[in-house]
Design a protein around this motif. Structure first.
Motif, PDB file in Angstrom:
ATOM      1  N   ALA A 128      70.312  37.561 -37.859  1.00 38.60           N
ATOM      2  CA  ALA A 128      71.530  36.846 -38.490  1.00 38.60           C
ATOM      3  C   ALA A 128      71.945  35.565 -37.737  1.00 38.60           C
ATOM      4  O   ALA A 128      72.082  35.844 -36.300  1.00 38.60           O
ATOM      5  CB  ALA A 128      72.474  37.623 -39.042  1.00 38.60           C
ATOM      6  N   ALA A 129      72.726  34.565 -38.397  1.00 39.34           N
ATOM      7  CA  ALA A 129      73.401  33.652 -37.576  1.00 39.34           C
ATOM      8  C   ALA A 129      74.510  34.199 -37.058  1.00 39.34           C
ATOM      9  O   ALA A 129      75.143  33.505 -35.891  1.00 39.34           O
ATOM     10  CB  ALA A 129      73.902  32.584 -38.790  1.00 39.34           C
ATOM     11  N   LEU A 179      64.034  33.227 -38.947  1.00 39.41           N
ATOM     12  CA  LEU A 179      63.800  34.618 -38.998  1.00 39.41           C
ATOM     13  C   LEU A 179      64.160  35.125 -40.448  1.00 39.41           C
ATOM     14  O   LEU A 179      63.664  36.113 -40.921  1.00 39.41           O
ATOM     15  CB  LEU A 179      64.652  35.400 -37.947  1.00 39.41           C
ATOM     16  CG  LEU A 179      63.997  34.923 -36.525  1.00 39.41           C
ATOM     17  CD1 LEU A 179      65.124  35.735 -35.494  1.00 39.41           C
ATOM     18  CD2 LEU A 179      62.542  35.211 -36.462  1.00 39.41           C
ATOM     19  N   GLU A 180      65.366  34.543 -41.016  1.00 37.63           N
ATOM     20  CA  GLU A 180      65.736  35.064 -42.345  1.00 37.63           C
ATOM     21  C   GLU A 180      64.662  34.776 -43.494  1.00 37.63           C
ATOM     22  O   GLU A 180      64.292  35.839 -44.151  1.00 37.63           O
ATOM     23  CB  GLU A 180      67.091  34.383 -42.654  1.00 37.63           C
ATOM     24  CG  GLU A 180      68.183  35.250 -41.829  1.00 37.63           C
ATOM     25  CD  GLU A 180      69.600  34.627 -42.313  1.00 37.63           C
ATOM     26  OE1 GLU A 180      70.519  35.439 -42.054  1.00 37.63           O
ATOM     27  OE2 GLU A 180      69.588  33.608 -42.766  1.00 37.63           O
ATOM     28  N   ASP A 210      75.262  45.270 -46.591  1.00 37.40           N
ATOM     29  CA  ASP A 210      75.757  43.895 -47.455  1.00 37.40           C
ATOM     30  C   ASP A 210      75.030  42.907 -47.115  1.00 37.40           C
ATOM     31  O   ASP A 210      74.722  41.927 -47.880  1.00 37.40           O
ATOM     32  CB  ASP A 210      77.273  43.863 -47.368  1.00 37.40           C
ATOM     33  CG  ASP A 210      77.849  45.220 -48.009  1.00 37.40           C
ATOM     34  OD1 ASP A 210      77.507  46.063 -48.959  1.00 37.40           O
ATOM     35  OD2 ASP A 210      79.147  45.153 -47.707  1.00 37.40           O
ATOM     36  N   TYR A 211      74.754  42.710 -45.961  1.00 34.37           N
ATOM     37  CA  TYR A 211      74.038  41.474 -45.396  1.00 34.37           C
ATOM     38  C   TYR A 211      72.796  41.386 -45.866  1.00 34.37           C
ATOM     39  O   TYR A 211      72.249  40.382 -46.585  1.00 34.37           O
ATOM     40  CB  TYR A 211      74.181  41.498 -44.112  1.00 34.37           C
ATOM     41  CG  TYR A 211      73.289  40.448 -43.328  1.00 34.37           C
ATOM     42  CD1 TYR A 211      73.518  39.178 -43.131  1.00 34.37           C
ATOM     43  CD2 TYR A 211      71.942  40.987 -42.629  1.00 34.37           C
ATOM     44  CE1 TYR A 211      72.285  38.143 -42.782  1.00 34.37           C
ATOM     45  CE2 TYR A 211      70.875  40.049 -42.183  1.00 34.37           C
ATOM     46  CZ  TYR A 211      70.945  38.886 -42.268  1.00 34.37           C
ATOM     47  OH  TYR A 211      70.158  38.116 -41.717  1.00 34.37           O
ATOM     48  N   GLU A 268      72.660  40.662 -49.736  1.00 33.80           N
ATOM     49  CA  GLU A 268      72.872  39.533 -50.128  1.00 33.80           C
ATOM     50  C   GLU A 268      72.360  38.431 -49.628  1.00 33.80           C
ATOM     51  O   GLU A 268      72.051  37.434 -50.308  1.00 33.80           O
ATOM     52  CB  GLU A 268      74.508  39.211 -49.737  1.00 33.80           C
ATOM     53  CG  GLU A 268      75.638  40.130 -50.272  1.00 33.80           C
ATOM     54  CD  GLU A 268      76.809  40.166 -50.003  1.00 33.80           C
ATOM     55  OE1 GLU A 268      77.173  39.193 -48.756  1.00 33.80           O
ATOM     56  OE2 GLU A 268      77.647  40.900 -50.021  1.00 33.80           O
ATOM     57  N   LYS A 269      71.461  38.634 -48.499  1.00 36.44           N
ATOM     58  CA  LYS A 269      71.067  37.375 -47.857  1.00 36.44           C
ATOM     59  C   LYS A 269      69.393  37.568 -47.914  1.00 36.44           C
ATOM     60  O   LYS A 269      68.694  36.513 -47.743  1.00 36.44           O
ATOM     61  CB  LYS A 269      71.368  37.153 -46.423  1.00 36.44           C
ATOM     62  CG  LYS A 269      73.073  36.976 -46.453  1.00 36.44           C
ATOM     63  CD  LYS A 269      73.136  35.811 -46.896  1.00 36.44           C
ATOM     64  CE  LYS A 269      74.549  35.246 -46.497  1.00 36.44           C
ATOM     65  NZ  LYS A 269      74.930  34.795 -45.081  1.00 36.44           N
ATOM     66  N   LEU A 270      68.895  38.641 -47.848  1.00 38.84           N
ATOM     67  CA  LEU A 270      67.504  38.698 -47.675  1.00 38.84           C
ATOM     68  C   LEU A 270      66.494  39.299 -48.645  1.00 38.84           C
ATOM     69  O   LEU A 270      65.362  39.159 -48.465  1.00 38.84           O
ATOM     70  CB  LEU A 270      67.263  39.814 -46.405  1.00 38.84           C
ATOM     71  CG  LEU A 270      67.962  39.582 -45.053  1.00 38.84           C
ATOM     72  CD1 LEU A 270      67.747  40.181 -43.733  1.00 38.84           C
ATOM     73  CD2 LEU A 270      67.668  37.974 -44.614  1.00 38.84           C
TER      74      LEU A 270
END
Length: 949
Positions: free
Chosen positions: A571-572, A583-584, A647-648, A651-653
């Motif tokens: 992650a950033a 990577l994401e 949560d990351y 929400e992001k992946l």
């Protein structure tokens, strides 16, 4: 304490004032037939169809055991929450008192004093005026409604004859009875679906029998005198009177009847025999201790599936690293038992424990524990209560004098002055290595004639028994349990642990819940720890190791896979913010695959979980970040590690329709109980740890880990079935092809005995080297050549959790098994097979490895079956790679739903001239491949198997 009334008062034939004592009852709305009664009306079920009912008024009802019953009555003030234990096959009912009220009840102060018309000094309770006009509405609003709101949908109404303490005339009694009738009608008016069970209430049954489901009484054979504090035998005349009432209830009102009887808590034989007497009369039995604080014996007898292991692990060694956990627990798991630990220096469990523990294993490091007298007294008490004890290594106390007499051991004078020689030994001694007597370890005891020596040693006139099976259990003393080979960091079993534990604890043959197999196929799970997602591949064709795994492993084998990422790595907000744009998207591409399950590998990858709580509380400590990835500006925070990364990822992946299901522990994989609880609270299952490392260079069962470790209430950690490539490559220092040796582990945990499913477990960094990629392909090729059933890690974890609470019970010669529905295989011992005629929930069966019995395939969480030597004539599933559910058998046909995650198929055996259809489409042969696209693998297909009569 709530109670059922009956044995305290003398029975009066005219007024039927048989008031009871300390129980509570339940029933359902169908009738049983007794051989001692007149024939039942046409269509009435037989005794075999009777429901099973339990009553438990103690704190913390043992749900694992009680779920074997169809219905359970609990004390509501115990704090039990039925919504937290909603079970498909078990109904929870609340005890309620109608005729009396205790001052401790929450609604007592709201009752007008004018309604309290008498007292019951035996129970320090007040008799309530049932004739008070406002009483029915008050009772519904103040007693029933709060319980309904808590989730109870059934009620056991006690103290229905208390009015006879104050009502002396016929007119007064009629008014009180009319009041009770009004209360019952008021309950059903507001809550029509409420299930009501009466304790006696014989006088009002003509008016309310259509509103209730069952009627109970107590003490048909054995009772309890509360005032005299003694057990009683029921006279023949009293029993005949009760049987007359039971006959009227069943024949006139078509309601089942329950009798609650009482035996001493430690006397399971009394409970077993009394239940059998009641059951023979066609009445539903429940026999327990007077306080109803044990799991009693009723229509069924629950088989205890827990072992209590008493340990003295030093404070500087974690339970995870203790030999009791790493070595001692696995054989007990294989035999079908979950393990609970109790440290000898702390409070040991009190009371009579034989209703839930099948035995006690003492696994100590010290010959004498510090609190020897208290410990010795506790051991004697458990033996007196009928629990068998197996000492593994050391007694922990002096066994001469009174204790020696209690154990049936004779002290041997003197000591060995020269090396001991073996006089005799049982075949179970010398299992993985031969016994090597050490006179420094010798304990000077010899067994008497009522015991069987397993290993007798002699030095001149000095002769001792280092291992034995005794009337109370058995023992194997050091160094004849496990030999430690410190120079190679390995161990070997000296005693055959399965044989010794079976015999010492007198473990009864029973269906064993099995987490290794489903529908005859060895389970296979694949999971990947996220370490190295940011590492570049060291060969052409892929930029990152994760990319190489995606292209050359995931897209090639396309098996269910659980893949995790470390947020702090990709992650950033992590260690390499400049790589996040690459990577994401790569992680999103992987998680978009329909056969990839989403998992977390935490935020900062803690290496030493024991330090996480310490550093979380004191972040000022120097070096706080030395036990996890050095992420700039980050201080250890369990919530950030667990909930934050969940949560990351969500929400992001990941694409819509997916979510993080699993937390894969990092580092030493020894999370504290608080971390495990947080994972469950965050909606994630958890796995990793355990260290199963058996191989040809370490060929010992001591290197096979148990299923998991119970770290406290709500904190069960599930272990990975096998270990990852880091172990086989010397902590990733080479050889990098070393992971191919996991094939040895796969083979040695399958034959001759299947201890584990097959588990391909590795890190993302295995995608960085050509040698490790070749090893991975070899491992996958081997696995896919075996008869496996690929599943996700979450599927296995749920099976492991189901194992902990799975219930096994006996109903005569019929086995009753119940679980959450995730674990769908039980292993029955010997050569017996399930008899399909009359069975419920049994899809089929297949032989277990190494002659270790028969795998019985279940269609869900509940089954009933008998075993025998006859080969079933009905069709059954002999093998399948997929899940079956909703089985219906009719004669020589069967119907079930079926689905699979990877190349699903099923094979039918039994029957003759069978025709198979899937969703109405005829199939050729009895081995049927069920076509399913990856997107629809979760869709169940309806299967019909029809065979000739």
């Amino acid at each position: 304490m709530p109670r059922i009334r009956g044995g305290l008062w003398a029975r009066c034939r005219l007024c039927a004032c048989i008031v009871a004592l300390t129980a509570s009852v339940f029933g359902v709305g169908y009738v049983a037939r007794s051989q001692a009664q007149a024939p039942a009306a046409p269509g009435a079920p037989t005794t075999a169809q009777q429901p099973s009912i339990a009553f438990y008024y103690g704190a913390k009802p043992p749900v694992a055991e009680l779920q074997a019953f169809d219905m359970v009555v609990v004390e509501p003030d115990s704090g039990f929450d039925p919504t937290q234990h909603a079970l498909a096959s078990t109904q929870w009912l609340s005890y309620v008192s109608l005729g009396e009220v205790l001052p401790s009840r929450s609604y007592f102060k709201s009752i007008p004093q004018s309604w309290l018309i008498g007292g019951n000094t035996a129970w320090n309770s007040h008799v309530v005026d049932q004739a008070a006009p406002e009483w029915p509405a008050f009772y519904v609003d103040q007693v029933i409604t709060p319980l309904w709101q808590r989730g109870f949908r059934g009620f056991f109404l006690d103290t229905l004859d208390s009015y006879q303490l104050v009502a002396k005339s016929d007119d007064d009694r009629r008014k009180q009875e009319a009041g009770m009738v009004a209360v019952i009608r008021a309950i059903k008016a507001k809550y029509p679906e409420a299930r009501l069970v009466l304790n006696r209430g014989f006088e009002i049954l003509p008016q309310v029998h259509t509103l209730v489901q069952a009627v109970a009484f107590e003490s048909l054979f054995r009772g309890w005198d509360q005032g005299g504090n003694r057990f009683t035998e029921v006279s023949a005349s009293d029993r005949d009177w009760l049987l007359g009432q039971a006959r009227t209830i069943r024949e006139s009102y078509r309601l089942p009847v329950i009798s609650i009887d009482y035996c001493p808590p430690a006397d399971r034989a009394c409970a077993r025999n009394t239940a059998a007497q009641i059951k023979a009369l066609g009445i539903i039995p429940y026999v327990a201790d007077p306080a109803l604080s044990q799991v009693g014996i009723g229509q069924i007898e629950v088989m205890p599936r827990r072992i209590l292991m008493v340990i003295d692990t030093p404070s500087d060694i974690s339970l995870d690293d203790s030999s009791a956990n790493r070595i001692g627990a696995m054989p007990l798991n294989y035999l079908g038992y979950s393990v609970e630990y109790a440290h000898v220096s702390q409070q040991l469990p009190e009371g009579v424990l034989n209703d839930r523990y099948a035995g006690i294993v003492v696994w100590l490091n010290n010959s004498i524990v510090p609190n020897q007298a208290r410990y010795a007294q506790w051991i004697r008490q458990q033996m007196d209560n009928g629990i068998r004890v197996a000492f593994m290594g050391r007694f922990g106390m002096s066994v001469d004098g009174a204790m020696g007499q209690a154990l049936g051991l004779d002290a041997v004078r003197g000591r060995a002055t020269r090396e001991l020689e073996i006089v005799s030994r049982d075949p179970m001694i010398g299992f993985e290595t031969q016994p090597m007597p050490d006179r420094r370890e010798a304990v000077s005891v010899r067994v008497r004639d009522d015991a069987r020596s397993l290993l007798r040693l002699r030095a001149g006139q000095y002769e001792v028994d280092a291992a034995a099976i005794t009337r109370w259990g058995g023992y194997v003393l050091a160094p004849f349990v496990v030999m430690t080979m410190d120079d190679v960091n390995q161990n070997r079993w000296v005693v055959q642990p399965l044989d010794f534990l079976r015999q010492a604890l007198a473990l009864q043959p029973m269906p064993v819940p099995d987490v290794t197999t489903e529908n005859g196929r060895r389970l296979m799970l694949t999971h990947i720890d996220g370490d190295g997602f940011a590492s570049r591949a060291e060969f052409p064709g892929a930029q990152y190791g994760a990319d190489a795994l995606l292209k050359d492993i995931l897209e090639r084998y396309r098996v269910p896979t659980t893949w995790s990422v470390i947020e702090g790595e990709i992650a950033a907000t992590g260690m390499y913010p400049q790589l996040a744009p690459v990577l994401e998207p790569l992680a999103r591409k992987i998680y978009a695959l329909p056969y990839v399950e989403v998992a977390s590998h935490t935020f900062s990858h803690p290496y030493d979980w024991a330090r996480t709580l310490e550093k979380e509380k004191d972040r000022s400590t120097a070096g706080y970040d030395s036990f996890h990835l050095e992420i700039p500006g980050y201080s250890m925070d369990l919530d950030r590690e667990i909930t934050g990364t969940r949560d990351y990822i969500n929400e992001k992946l990941i694409p819509p329709g997916k979510k993080v299901k699993v937390l894969l522990w990092s580092g030493d994989c020894q999370p504290p109980a608080e971390a495990v609880r947080k994972a469950y609270a965050a909606g994630m299952l958890n796995m990793n740890g355990g260290d199963t490392l058996i191989s040809r260079s370490n060929p010992s069962w001591t290197a096979i880990a148990p299923i998991g470790l119970n770290k406290g209430e709500g904190a069960f950690q599930v272990f990975a079935p096998h270990q990852n490539e880091n172990i086989y490559t010397n902590e990733w220092s080479g050889p990098y092809y070393g992971f191919e040796r996991v094939i040895e582990t796969f083979e040695m945990t399958d034959k001759p005995i299947r201890f584990k499913p097959l588990n391909i477990y590795y890190h993302t960094y295995s995608g960085t080297k050509a040698a490790s990629m070749r090893a991975l392909r070899k491992v996958y090729d081997y696995a896919m050549s075996q008869p496996v059933m690929p599943i996700y890690a979450s599927d296995y974890i749920r099976k492991a959790l189901d194992f902990q609470t799975f219930a096994v019970a006996r109903d005569g010669d019929t086995w009753v098994v119940r679980g959450a529905g995730d674990l769908r295989t039980v292993r029955v011992p010997g050569q017996a097979t399930p008899q399909l005629a009359g069975s419920q929930g049994v899809v089929g069966f297949s032989p277990a490895n190494g002659g270790q019995g028969t795998y019985v395939h279940l269609d869900g969480g509940t089954a009933r079956f008998r075993v025998g030597s006859n080969t079933p004539a009905q069709p059954y599933i002999a093998e399948a790679s997929g899940v079956t559910r909703n089985l219906v058998r009719t004669g020589n046909s069967m119907r079930f739903d079926f689905r699979g995650d990877y190349k699903p198929f099923f094979r039918v055996a039994g029957g003759s001239q069978c025709r198979v259809t899937v969703d109405g489409v005829a199939q050729r042969g009895t081995r049927v491949e069920v076509a399913a696209s990856e997107q629809s693998s979760q869709t169940f297909r309806r299967v019909h198997v029809d065979c000739a009569e």
